[in-house]
Every structure is written in C-alpha cells, then in structure tokens.
Motif scaffolding. Structure first.
Motif, PDB file in Angstrom:
ATOM      1  N   ARG A   1       0.804  -1.226   0.000  1.00  0.00           N
ATOM      2  CA  ARG A   1       0.000   0.000   0.000  1.00  0.00           C
ATOM      3  C   ARG A   1       0.834   1.271   0.000  1.00  0.00           C
ATOM      4  O   ARG A   1       0.295   2.368   0.121  1.00  0.00           O
ATOM      5  CB  ARG A   1      -0.893   0.019   1.231  1.00  0.00           C
ATOM      6  CG  ARG A   1      -2.054  -0.918   1.091  1.00  0.00           C
ATOM      7  CD  ARG A   1      -2.993  -0.761   2.228  1.00  0.00           C
ATOM      8  NE  ARG A   1      -4.148  -1.588   1.998  1.00  0.00           N
ATOM      9  CZ  ARG A   1      -5.089  -1.805   2.890  1.00  0.00           C
ATOM     10  NH1 ARG A   1      -5.010  -1.272   4.082  1.00  0.00           N
ATOM     11  NH2 ARG A   1      -6.110  -2.561   2.594  1.00  0.00           N
TER      12      ARG A   1
ATOM     13  N   LEU B   1      -1.359  -5.953   5.318  1.00  0.00           N
ATOM     14  CA  LEU B   1      -1.947  -4.627   5.078  1.00  0.00           C
ATOM     15  C   LEU B   1      -1.866  -3.699   6.290  1.00  0.00           C
ATOM     16  O   LEU B   1      -2.429  -2.606   6.265  1.00  0.00           O
ATOM     17  CB  LEU B   1      -3.414  -4.802   4.644  1.00  0.00           C
ATOM     18  CG  LEU B   1      -3.574  -5.577   3.330  1.00  0.00           C
ATOM     19  CD1 LEU B   1      -5.025  -5.962   3.097  1.00  0.00           C
ATOM     20  CD2 LEU B   1      -3.046  -4.783   2.144  1.00  0.00           C
TER      21      LEU B   1
ATOM     22  N   ARG C   1     -14.164  -8.380  -8.091  1.00  0.00           N
ATOM     23  CA  ARG C   1     -14.148  -8.262  -6.623  1.00  0.00           C
ATOM     24  C   ARG C   1     -12.724  -8.112  -6.082  1.00  0.00           C
ATOM     25  O   ARG C   1     -12.442  -7.204  -5.301  1.00  0.00           O
ATOM     26  CB  ARG C   1     -14.858  -9.480  -6.019  1.00  0.00           C
ATOM     27  CG  ARG C   1     -14.633  -9.694  -4.540  1.00  0.00           C
ATOM     28  CD  ARG C   1     -15.126  -8.518  -3.701  1.00  0.00           C
ATOM     29  NE  ARG C   1     -14.749  -8.681  -2.308  1.00  0.00           N
ATOM     30  CZ  ARG C   1     -13.586  -8.309  -1.788  1.00  0.00           C
ATOM     31  NH1 ARG C   1     -12.656  -7.723  -2.547  1.00  0.00           N
ATOM     32  NH2 ARG C   1     -13.331  -8.496  -0.519  1.00  0.00           N
TER      33      ARG C   1
ATOM     34  N   THR D   1      -8.933  -3.733  -4.418  1.00  0.00           N
ATOM     35  CA  THR D   1      -7.820  -3.185  -3.649  1.00  0.00           C
ATOM     36  C   THR D   1      -6.918  -2.328  -4.544  1.00  0.00           C
ATOM     37  O   THR D   1      -6.601  -1.187  -4.201  1.00  0.00           O
ATOM     38  CB  THR D   1      -7.009  -4.338  -3.000  1.00  0.00           C
ATOM     39  OG1 THR D   1      -7.880  -5.018  -2.105  1.00  0.00           O
ATOM     40  CG2 THR D   1      -5.814  -3.827  -2.231  1.00  0.00           C
TER      41      THR D   1
ATOM     42  N   GLN E   1      -8.002   1.335  -6.070  1.00  0.00           N
ATOM     43  CA  GLN E   1      -8.115   2.542  -5.236  1.00  0.00           C
ATOM     44  C   GLN E   1      -6.892   3.442  -5.400  1.00  0.00           C
ATOM     45  O   GLN E   1      -6.987   4.650  -5.246  1.00  0.00           O
ATOM     46  CB  GLN E   1      -8.299   2.151  -3.769  1.00  0.00           C
ATOM     47  CG  GLN E   1      -9.660   1.529  -3.530  1.00  0.00           C
ATOM     48  CD  GLN E   1      -9.704   0.769  -2.223  1.00  0.00           C
ATOM     49  OE1 GLN E   1      -9.753   1.357  -1.156  1.00  0.00           O
ATOM     50  NE2 GLN E   1      -9.665  -0.543  -2.309  1.00  0.00           N
TER      51      GLN E   1
ATOM     52  N   PHE F   1     -16.807  -2.137   0.667  1.00  0.00           N
ATOM     53  CA  PHE F   1     -16.968  -3.450   0.043  1.00  0.00           C
ATOM     54  C   PHE F   1     -16.483  -4.495   1.043  1.00  0.00           C
ATOM     55  O   PHE F   1     -15.870  -4.149   2.046  1.00  0.00           O
ATOM     56  CB  PHE F   1     -16.166  -3.564  -1.270  1.00  0.00           C
ATOM     57  CG  PHE F   1     -14.669  -3.499  -1.097  1.00  0.00           C
ATOM     58  CD1 PHE F   1     -14.014  -2.278  -1.077  1.00  0.00           C
ATOM     59  CD2 PHE F   1     -13.916  -4.660  -0.944  1.00  0.00           C
ATOM     60  CE1 PHE F   1     -12.636  -2.213  -0.917  1.00  0.00           C
ATOM     61  CE2 PHE F   1     -12.527  -4.601  -0.790  1.00  0.00           C
ATOM     62  CZ  PHE F   1     -11.887  -3.363  -0.772  1.00  0.00           C
TER      63      PHE F   1
ATOM     64  N   HIS G   1     -16.853  -8.555   3.015  1.00  0.00           N
ATOM     65  CA  HIS G   1     -17.417  -9.853   3.315  1.00  0.00           C
ATOM     66  C   HIS G   1     -18.679  -9.685   4.156  1.00  0.00           C
ATOM     67  O   HIS G   1     -18.658  -9.891   5.370  1.00  0.00           O
ATOM     68  CB  HIS G   1     -16.351 -10.682   4.021  1.00  0.00           C
ATOM     69  CG  HIS G   1     -14.960 -10.456   3.456  1.00  0.00           C
ATOM     70  ND1 HIS G   1     -14.584 -10.911   2.210  1.00  0.00           N
ATOM     71  CD2 HIS G   1     -13.878  -9.777   3.932  1.00  0.00           C
ATOM     72  CE1 HIS G   1     -13.330 -10.564   1.964  1.00  0.00           C
ATOM     73  NE2 HIS G   1     -12.879  -9.862   2.999  1.00  0.00           N
TER      74      HIS G   1
ATOM     75  N   HIS H   1     -14.726  -3.556   4.304  1.00  0.00           N
ATOM     76  CA  HIS H   1     -13.541  -2.717   4.098  1.00  0.00           C
ATOM     77  C   HIS H   1     -14.075  -1.321   3.794  1.00  0.00           C
ATOM     78  O   HIS H   1     -14.439  -1.020   2.656  1.00  0.00           O
ATOM     79  CB  HIS H   1     -12.684  -3.293   2.980  1.00  0.00           C
ATOM     80  CG  HIS H   1     -12.194  -4.675   3.318  1.00  0.00           C
ATOM     81  ND1 HIS H   1     -11.426  -4.934   4.432  1.00  0.00           N
ATOM     82  CD2 HIS H   1     -12.409  -5.874   2.742  1.00  0.00           C
ATOM     83  CE1 HIS H   1     -11.180  -6.229   4.522  1.00  0.00           C
ATOM     84  NE2 HIS H   1     -11.773  -6.820   3.509  1.00  0.00           N
TER      85      HIS H   1
ATOM     86  N   ASN I   1     -13.263   1.682   2.975  1.00  0.00           N
ATOM     87  CA  ASN I   1     -12.162   2.487   2.444  1.00  0.00           C
ATOM     88  C   ASN I   1     -12.726   3.756   1.820  1.00  0.00           C
ATOM     89  O   ASN I   1     -13.794   3.739   1.209  1.00  0.00           O
ATOM     90  CB  ASN I   1     -11.377   1.684   1.408  1.00  0.00           C
ATOM     91  CG  ASN I   1     -10.700   0.467   2.036  1.00  0.00           C
ATOM     92  OD1 ASN I   1     -10.595   0.380   3.259  1.00  0.00           O
ATOM     93  ND2 ASN I   1     -10.265  -0.457   1.222  1.00  0.00           N
TER      94      ASN I   1
ATOM     95  N   GLU J   1      -9.884  -8.644   9.921  1.00  0.00           N
ATOM     96  CA  GLU J   1      -9.104  -9.749   9.343  1.00  0.00           C
ATOM     97  C   GLU J   1      -7.683  -9.367   8.956  1.00  0.00           C
ATOM     98  O   GLU J   1      -6.914 -10.237   8.569  1.00  0.00           O
ATOM     99  CB  GLU J   1      -9.833 -10.334   8.119  1.00  0.00           C
ATOM    100  CG  GLU J   1     -10.053  -9.334   6.999  1.00  0.00           C
ATOM    101  CD  GLU J   1     -10.576  -9.936   5.703  1.00  0.00           C
ATOM    102  OE1 GLU J   1     -10.846 -11.134   5.666  1.00  0.00           O
ATOM    103  OE2 GLU J   1     -10.697  -9.183   4.722  1.00  0.00           O
ATOM    104  N   HIS J   2      -7.302  -8.089   9.025  1.00  0.00           N
ATOM    105  CA  HIS J   2      -5.945  -7.717   8.586  1.00  0.00           C
ATOM    106  C   HIS J   2      -4.947  -7.683   9.731  1.00  0.00           C
ATOM    107  O   HIS J   2      -3.742  -7.653   9.490  1.00  0.00           O
ATOM    108  CB  HIS J   2      -5.953  -6.351   7.875  1.00  0.00           C
ATOM    109  CG  HIS J   2      -6.753  -6.350   6.603  1.00  0.00           C
ATOM    110  ND1 HIS J   2      -7.128  -5.200   5.947  1.00  0.00           N
ATOM    111  CD2 HIS J   2      -7.265  -7.367   5.869  1.00  0.00           C
ATOM    112  CE1 HIS J   2      -7.832  -5.506   4.875  1.00  0.00           C
ATOM    113  NE2 HIS J   2      -7.937  -6.817   4.803  1.00  0.00           N
TER     114      HIS J   2
HETATM  115  C1  2HG Z   1     -10.067  -7.902   0.412  1.00  0.00           C
HETATM  116  O1  2HG Z   1     -11.068  -8.343   0.973  1.00  0.00           O
HETATM  117  C2  2HG Z   1      -8.826  -7.654   1.216  1.00  0.00           C
HETATM  118  O2  2HG Z   1     -10.047  -7.706  -0.814  1.00  0.00           O
HETATM  119  C3  2HG Z   1      -8.239  -6.245   1.016  1.00  0.00           C
HETATM  120  O3  2HG Z   1      -9.055  -7.911   2.556  1.00  0.00           O
HETATM  121  C4  2HG Z   1      -9.141  -5.144   1.359  1.00  0.00           C
HETATM  122  O4  2HG Z   1      -8.115  -3.394   0.091  1.00  0.00           O
HETATM  123  C5  2HG Z   1      -8.633  -3.717   1.147  1.00  0.00           C
HETATM  124  O5  2HG Z   1      -8.755  -2.906   2.071  1.00  0.00           O
END
Ligand code: 2HG
Ligand code: ZN
Length: 480
Positions: free
Chosen positions: A46, A88, A342, A346, A349, A390, A392, A399, A401, A438-439
């Motif tokens: 990142r 991340l 999907r 990441t 962005q 976006f 889960h 996320h 973001n 989860e990160h």
């Molecule tokens: C995902 O679900 C990853 O694609 C990355 O956990 C999420 O970019 C992200 O913040």
C-alpha cells in the motif's frame, strides 16, 4: 573435525560480527545485505511504510530458523518474520536498521497430504495458491481464499489469522489449523504438528500463535484441514437497492443453501466504477448500473441441479423485491471475471489518489447502520470524500475504504487519517464491532488497541508476550 578443532572454530565464530554469524547459519547466498537486494522486503503493497533492516535471511529449514532465534537471543537482535509481504497493517515490515528480517520463502515443502484424514502439512513459505492446488490435485479443497493468494504464504496467513472470501462457510485461518510447528524466542522448537480433530490435553496453544503476527514465535509448518472438493460451483452477481436489501438476500440465500453458500460479498457502485475504469479487460457485471452489488457463490457436493436451484432462488428474491437484477456465470471464464471484479477492488483505489482504510466488523445485522452512519460522518468531516465500502458481508466484515475527493491534495487528505479513523471507529464501537476484522494490528492499529481492548485482556496479552519473549526480540513494536 576433532572436538578441539570444532570448539576453536566455535569460539572464532562467536567473535565474528553478529551479521557474519547470522549469515553463516543460512549460507551467504541466502543472507541478503545489499540495499538493492533487501529493498523489496522493506516496502509493502500500500506504500504506507518504508522499512529498514541490517540483513534479510532466508532459512531453508526449521533447524536454521531455530539457530537464528538462538543467536538473536544471545546478541539481543530484533527479528522480523516475513512471508509473502502482502500484509496490510505493516506487521511484516522492519523499522530498525539493526534488525534481521527472516523471510520464510524457502520453507516451501508440502510435507504430507493425507486425504483420508482430510489434512495437509505445509511449511510456512508455501504460497496459498500452491496449497490450494495441491489439495485440488487430491480431489480436496483447502478453502482459505483471498485476493493476495498468488503471493501470500501459509505462515503469513496463520500469523495474521487471515479471513478472505470463504470464511462465511469454512471459517477464518484459525479454524483451518489442526497443528503447528513453531520456533520460539531463544530457538526451542514446539513440535505440535498433530492431525487430531479431538485433543483435550490442556491449553490449546495453537491459538496463541495464530494471529500473534510473529510476536510470540515463528510458525514454520502447519497441519491444515482439508474438505471434500465441491462437485459444482455456481457464482452470481446481483444488483440490489441497499445494504439492507443485501442483508435480506443473505438471510434468504442462507435459508435456501445453508453452508453451501460459501461467499457473500458486498460492493458499492463506486467500486464497480473504479474497477471498470482502471482494470483492463473488466466490464459492467449487469446490464444497468445498481447502487449496490452482491457477489454470491454456492459450492455444492451435488454435481447436478445447483444452477437450477440458484436460478429459482434468485427469481424468488426478485419477486420479493430484494434483488433488482442478477446473472449467474455461464462459464468458468465468466466466473473468474466476476471474481476479478471483486479482488481488483484493492488495486483500483490507488489510481484514485489517497485512500483512508478501515478493516472493520460488526454483528452482521448492523452492517447497514454502519454504512449509513459512517457515510454521514465522513461527509461531514471531509465533504466530497468518496467511500468505497466493500467486503465480506456474510461475516459482517466491511472494508470501509475512503478515496480522496476528486482533485483534492493527496497528502492533505491522508493527513486526516486519524480523525477519519476516530469517527468511523467510534461508530464501530457503538455498533458492537471490531477495528480489525481480518488484517490484524501490525503497526497501523497498534496505538488504537488500548482504546478498544478490555484492560484485563490487554494485560493478559502483555503477560503472554513477556512469558514467551522476555527480551522483546520477536517483531518488536508490533501489536502491543
Ligand atoms: C479484500 O477483501 C482484502 O479484498 C483487502 O481484505 C481489502 O483493500 C482492502 O482494504
Ligand atoms: Zn477482505
């Protein structure tokens, strides 16, 4: 070599500079010292951190890892374990110019596949996609699946307790582990590679190391759970009006498919716009644009009839008005294209400028409130900022973001990181959620931990760290 000659060599070695002694353990070829050679290990995907280190070591065996940690203890050298360097939260980055990075990439053997017991024993440096392929070859499934699977490693997945897109049905990395082999600070090896489903012989130490981000030990191998390979997989993209409707669809699909609903991902319209704009070869998944999208997958032990059942379920959901439009992938190529839309979220962005991230979870039923309240708070703080939520949905893990306003100064936007985090995390706390779904914590969220953890829990974590790593050698400055 005679005993005498051996001890003379030993004492000469112990007088050598620590760097030389570390290099001697793995051999010169696998001890990287040149700035250009170590640079890729000090920089993460990142661009948030730039690290420093004296040396990168690539041990080829558990014994070599053990020797490294023994010497680290003796010389009080900080050790930063690293897998595929896809983390991340900066947990894998060394920030100390005297520290040694221990890369697990050469621990790359699949030690055993036992299809009868439904287990596979992998060394830490095995790339996740390779573990998945090995399971597939034996007509089994290793279900951990995430965007970085082409380069992240099993050791990193376990050290960070990775989640991914199939946790809904199969659980997170922690749930997929039967046993572990771990090298402890000082070099002792815990040989815990058991393949038992039931083992009630006291404390379950696996779970101390899983998710500890390399602060309590270095995982060198793991006995992992395998599952029967699904006989059919059907993947649908659906357009929905709101996160509330996406949630209604989740409940409806779970009532129809139970644990065969293996993925349920939510994507805001803006995410689809970013993907189709920046990822060559991607296209709109549905004929008309929709405010929100769901990517859902059914993995079934039945070879026949799943598609028809999914079609019928989606038609029923459309009648109930919780789905506006939906398409089921007609081929494996289309299914991969759906998933590319999907997993590409990441990377797309970056070209949109600065992005402030939140990897958050709330009880699933609170996701719509989270998205609504966070949107209002962000707009108030930084008018024009562009949330791209976006993730889960099935796990309550979004996320959240936020891309900078169009035309804004990137750095000026990123300077608001803490302020924006505080607002979003405040909403997460009110909704009973977590600031890291989860990160992990790494360095990115380390300062935030005392504010969100129960003080007793935090003190227990510190006691465990002191007990297992009294000299603070393992990944210092991470998590705690
Ligand atoms: C995902 O679900 C990853 O694609 C990355 O956990 C999420 O970019 C992200 O913040
Ligand atoms: Zn994710």
């Amino acid at each position: 070599m005679s005993l005498r000659a051996k001890s003379a060599a030993g004492s000469a070695a112990s007088k050598a500079a620590p760097i030389e002694r570390f290099a001697a353990i793995v051999g010169d070829k696998y001890a990287l010292r040149e700035p250009a050679e170590i640079a890729p290990f000090l920089h993460e995907p990142r661009d948030l951190y730039q690290g420093r280190a004296a040396l990168v070591l690539k041990p080829g065996s558990t014994e070599e890892v053990s020797e490294i940690l023994k010497l680290a203890q003796e010389t009080k050298t900080a050790i930063v374990p690293q897998g595929g360097n896809t983390g991340l939260v900066g947990g894998q980055i060394s920030f100390d110019s005297q520290a040694v990075v221990v890369s697990t990439v050469r621990l790359d053997k699949i030690r055993e596949i036992d299809p009868v017991t439904n287990s596979m024993t992998c060394e830490a440096g095995i790339v996740l996609a390779r573990a998945q392929e090995a399971a597939t070859k034996h007509d089994h499934l290793f279900p951990l699946s995430l965007g970085a699977e082409g380069s992240c490693t099993i050791g990193g997945n376990l050290a960070t307790n990775a989640g991914g897109t199939q946790a809904l049905s199969y659980g997170v990395a922690r749930d997929l582990v039967l046993g572990l082999e771990v090298v402890l600070a000082g070099g002792r090896v815990w040989h815990g590679l058991r393949k038992l489903k039931k083992d009630n012989t006291g404390y379950d130490l696996r779970h101390l190391f899983i998710g500890s981000e390399g602060t309590l030990g270095i995982i060198t191998a793991a006995a992992l759970k395998l599952f029967p390979a699904p006989r059919s997989t059907e993947t649908a993209f659906a357009g929905v009006a709101s996160p509330q409707d996406a949630l209604a669809l989740l409940n409806f699909m779970q009532s129809r498919f139970g644990s065969s609903l293996t993925s349920f991902e939510l994507i805001a319209r803006r995410g689809i716009e970013f993907v189709t704009k920046h990822l060559p070869g991607t296209r709109e998944p549905l004929a008309a644009p929709h405010p929100w999208y769901v990517l859902a997958e059914i993995s079934s032990p039945n070879a026949e009839g799943v598609r028809a059942t999914l079609e019928a379920a989606l038609a029923e959901a459309a009648e109930k008005n919780i789905v506006w439009d939906a398409v089921i992938a007609a081929s494996e190529a289309q299914r991969m294209a759906f998933w590319r839309t999907r997993t590409g979220l990441t990377e797309v962005q970056k070209p949109e400028g600065g992005s402030i991230k939140h990897d958050i979870s709330v009880p699933v039923g609170n996701v719509p409130a989270l998205i609504e309240q966070a949107g209002a708070a962000v707009e108030k703080l930084v008018p024009g900022a562009r949330p791209v939520p976006f993730g889960h949905l099935g796990d309550g893990n979004i996320h959240y973001n936020i891309s900078q306003p169009v035309g804004a100064d990137r750095q000026a936007f990123l300077d608001r990181w803490e302020e924006v985090n505080a607002a979003v995390h405040g909403i997460v706390a009110k909704l009973g959620g977590s600031i890291s779904a989860e990160h992990g914590i790494g360095v990115l969220k380390r300062e935030l931990l005392p504010g969100v953890k129960d003080p007793v829990e935090l003190e227990l974590m510190r006691s465990l760290k002191r007990a297992l790593d009294p000299d603070g050698i393992l990944n210092p400055g991470k998590v705690l």
